[in-house]
Design an enzyme around this catalytic site. Structure first.
Site, mmCIF file in Angstrom:
data_model
loop_
_atom_site.group_PDB
_atom_site.id
_atom_site.type_symbol
_atom_site.label_atom_id
_atom_site.label_comp_id
_atom_site.label_asym_id
_atom_site.label_seq_id
_atom_site.Cartn_x
_atom_site.Cartn_y
_atom_site.Cartn_z
ATOM 1 N N ALA A 166 18.460 -0.576 12.096
ATOM 2 C CA ALA A 166 18.034 -1.092 13.403
ATOM 3 C C ALA A 166 17.675 0.068 14.306
ATOM 4 C CB ALA A 166 19.148 -1.918 14.048
ATOM 5 N N TYR A 180 18.473 -3.936 23.806
ATOM 6 C CA TYR A 180 19.052 -3.944 22.461
ATOM 7 C C TYR A 180 19.706 -5.288 22.152
ATOM 8 C CZ TYR A 180 22.335 -2.786 18.685
ATOM 9 O OH TYR A 180 23.061 -2.775 17.517
#
Length: 318
Positions: free
Chosen positions: A72, A142
């Site tokens: 990620a 995020y």
């Protein structure tokens, strides 16, 4: 002959590498490490090239039974992108969707997604922890990107029948940890007095070995199918308690001065450290009752043991 293969993305990262090493130790699955660059795993297990942000850089998944997606674009304290949300979406959402769709088309049985407690939100009231089935309330780019990735994965799961398992960890620590946790240990070893002696917040953490243990359970557990789980060491610390515990394991005693919490928060905000305020003074607790009951899982390692291992590793490395 063992033929059950698990693709681990982000296998050079903190969580991904630890998971691959655990799978090699157990011997029940063959881990396939999906990496972007060089890796210490070369020669230990099959290694494939993987670039989450590039549409044409996905590895073959034809013989993979389970994908564990740890790769990620991660949360950073000092964001430099002018449009951070778009960049998080490009990698964490679009990249995850491409990988999941290819996994489903290739016959992958289960997709385990390592998400984040930031999907739930940034802060809890003391004694009112986040739960797995709470309505998501992400705040920063995020967390928003992770929530959108979760939503997209559930849609793919419904459309294709591929099983989706989502795990939302809070702060992960352990031997080899970097970033803020490592910096915190560095500050503690300098024996500087810190104005953090009376912070009465509560924060949940998860040791890397406990997180990896839960991931391993989720590879195969029938009851994990299409579920979302929170994970922690099942013990919460105040910032003051955590610092004292870490300093003890690093050798010595933390010098924590009593300082009014409100004044400390104001001072940090004045110097542009608003995010630090939340991490030092705010609470973030998670409730793992659902994880315990559905999976019959308990953290196999105590936070005290995991903090000791983390401190020993830090001292050896420095």
């Amino acid at each position: 002959m063992i033929s059950r293969r698990v693709l681990v993305t982000g296998a050079t990262g903190f969580v991904g590498e630890a998971l691959v090493l655990r799978l090699l130790l157990d011997g029940l699955f063959v881990p396939v490490a999906a990496v972007r660059g060089q890796t210490r795993l070369l020669g230990l297990c099959p290694v494939v090239t993987f670039e989450l942000a590039k549409a044409g850089a996905l590895p073959s998944l034809s013989d993979i039974e389970v994908v564990v997606h740890t790769a990620a674009r991660v949360h950073v304290m000092t964001e430099t992108m002018s449009d951070a949300l778009s960049e998080f979406r490009r990698i964490n959402v679009e990249g995850t969707v491409r990988l999941a769709r290819k996994a489903a088309e290739s016959g992958v049985r289960r997709f385990v997604f390592i998400s984040s407690i930031k999907v739930n939100g940034e802060e809890t009231l003391v004694g009112r922890p986040f739960r797995a089935d709470d309505v998501p309330a992400p705040v920063d780019p995020y967390g928003i990107s992770k929530k959108e990735a979760e939503d997209a994965l559930r849609v793919i799961g419904r459309e294709t029948g591929m099983e989706i398992v989502i795990i939302r960890p809070p702060l992960v620590y352990g031997p080899g940890v970097k970033a803020n946790f490592s910096r915190m240990m560095g500050v503690l070893t300098k024996r500087l007095p810190l104005p953090l002696g009376t912070i009465a917040n509560r924060r949940s953490l998860v040791g890397i070995n406990n997180l990896v243990d839960l991931i391993v359970v989720c590879l195969d557990h029938a009851a994990a199918k299409n579920e979302t789980f929170l994970v922690s060491d099942d013990k919460d610390f105040s910032t003051s308690e955590l610092l004292r515990c870490l300093r003890r394991e690093l050798g010595g005693r933390a010098i924590l001065l009593p300082f009014p919490g409100g004044l400390l928060k104001s001072a940090l905000r004045l110097v542009g450290c608003g995010a630090v305020v939340q991490r030092l003074c705010g609470s973030l607790q998670v409730d793992i009752v659902k994880t315990r009951e559905i999976l019959q899982w308990r953290p196999p390692y105590s936070s005290e043991v995991e903090l000791k291992r983390t401190a020993i590793d830090y001292l050896e490395a420095h």
